[in-house]
Write a protein that holds these residues in place. Structure first.
Motif, PDB file in Angstrom:
ATOM      1  N   PRO A 127       0.830  -1.208   0.000  1.00 24.41           N
ATOM      2  CA  PRO A 127       0.000   0.000   0.000  1.00 24.41           C
ATOM      3  C   PRO A 127       0.867   1.261   0.000  1.00 24.41           C
ATOM      4  N   LYS A 136      -6.623  -1.412   2.831  1.00 23.13           N
ATOM      5  CA  LYS A 136      -6.604  -1.989   1.486  1.00 23.13           C
ATOM      6  C   LYS A 136      -7.451  -3.258   1.433  1.00 23.13           C
ATOM      7  N   ARG A 157      -6.521  -0.178  -7.987  1.00 18.51           N
ATOM      8  CA  ARG A 157      -5.406  -0.817  -7.292  1.00 18.51           C
ATOM      9  C   ARG A 157      -4.063  -0.180  -7.664  1.00 18.51           C
TER      10      ARG A 157
END
Length: 411
Positions: A127, A136, A157
């Motif tokens: 992340p 996440k 993403r």
């Protein structure tokens, strides 16, 4: 044909998987082992099998590959780490940090072989911008339940990751990199496979925010703030990608073609709908049922792609099983139509089940057990439905991933 329709359909699925097995297909795309320093890295459901295939040709190599729990393979030198899919976990995050640290040791004279396959989006977990793993994970779960197509999910993403969207290749610079990929995405865009860790991204944070709004997904405050600040994008023309080559060596079209050849050898006429079909599983099933009812006896209808499910209930299901259940309902016991719908990675949704088969007796078998198929569909409980009537397809880890495989047989 000596095989029963059910057995024949299962053999078609097995053939589609076999063609995409890295041990059968990777060697032809692999160059001779370069002189000097060589690192092998990768992520995806097929990545451990890909690593095994590389060492079968090159011998022991240094490297680290991240795959799904249960998908590890014995390798001579490459370390295999297992982590969670489709929702990332701490094991994937820790392994990704180690993988990036390994790439940091590569110099201009070194060669990096990246092995990328579907599933890498969850398995490569880093992340960005202070976003936590828990945040996440929550976002991933919400996106998977939203019904959003995989391209939209991957675009989001890429923006919140320190490794996707070309950032893995950027981390390897100035080493030379070859990324060998197995495609599991409609259209075979290398930037969509595992969210394109070796491919520059032309999207931006604003587009990611729009996609979240479109699919009614509310991210954690840290994610929204990071995107509002502009995120972090490695564009296709970034100089750090100049020494990276991306090659798709196995794709859904090849597996569908192999199944088609097998069917033609048995005397069937094949109608190919394509390998890039997207949409809501139950809607595509209804359309395919209409096609099957009009097809002449002796026809096999093949299709691939990646279907989605918008979560409406609390059942256990996946896109392929939901497609199969909706198809059975739409066909309503048509006496000469059989079908199979499976994910070639052996996992439909989050269940350790590839998919299911249906036949003219599917609804009758359910009625005999007191099961309401419409209720099961409403609750997204297709896996439970097919488990109860004994028509699941459970091959175990297939060690590859070329997306959905669907075949409708008109006898």
């Amino acid at each position: 044909m000596s095989l029963t329709p059910n057995t024949f359909l299962r053999s078609l699925f097995a053939r589609a998987v076999e063609v995409a097995d890295p041990m059968q297909s990777l060697a032809a795309a692999l160059p001779p082992k370069p002189a000097g320093g060589v690192l092998v890295v990768g992520a995806g459901k097929a990545s451990a099998r890909m690593a095994e295939a590389v060492e079968a040709e090159w011998g022991p190599c240094e490297g680290l590959v991240i795959t799904r729990y249960g998908y590890a393979r014995p390798c001579q030198g490459i370390e295999i780490v297992e982590a969670a899919h489709p929702v990332p976990d701490a094991a994937g995050e820790a392994a990704t940090k180690r993988l990036l640290a390994l790439l940091a040791t590569a110099g201009e004279g070194d060669f990096v072989l990246a092995l990328i396959s579907g599933g890498g989006s969850a398995l490569l977990t880093a992340p960005a911008g202070g976003i936590t793993l828990a945040e996440k994970q929550a976002l991933t779960q919400a996106l998977l339940a939203s019904g959003a197509p995989i391209g939209e999910i991957n675009g989001i993403r890429k923006q919140i990751s320190a490794v996707k969207g070309g950032k893995l290749a950027a981390a390897a610079y100035p080493a030379r990199m070859l990324a060998l990929m197995i495609s599991d995405v409609p259209g075979d865009d290398p930037g969509d496979i595992a969210s394109g860790p070796t491919v520059g991204h032309s999207g931006d944070a604003g587009r990611a925010l729009e996609a979240l709004q479109t699919w009614n997904v509310t991210p954690a405050a840290s994610i929204a703030e990071y995107l509002l600040r502009g995120g972090d994008t490695v564009t296709p023309d970034d100089p750090r990608l100049s020494r990276t080559e991306n090659v798709i060596y196995a794709a859904p079209s090849q597996s569908l073609a192999a199944a088609a050849d097998l069917a033609k050898a048995q005397g069937y006429t094949v109608e190919m709908l394509g390998d890039s079909i997207e949409g809501e599983a139950r809607d595509i099933a209804a359309a395919h049922a209409a096609l099957a009812c009009k097809a002449a006896p002796g026809t096999l209808i093949l299709s691939g792609g990646e279907l989605t499910v918008t979560r409406r209930g609390d059942g256990i299901g996946g896109p392929n099983a939901e497609y199969a259940l909706a198809l059975a309902l739409a066909l309503n016991g048509a006496d000469n139509i059989h079908a199979i719908a499976c994910d070639t990675d052996g996992v439909d949704g989050a269940a350790e089940v590839a998919g299911a088969v249906i036949d003219p007796d599917t609804l009758a078998k359910a009625a005999a057990k007191g099961i309401d198929p419409s209720d099961a569909l409403d609750r997204n409980d297709a896996h439970s439905f097919f488990a109860a009537i004994g028509d699941q397809v459970i091959p175990g880890p297939t060690l590859t991933n070329v997306n959905d495989f669907r075949a409708i047989l008109v006898t």
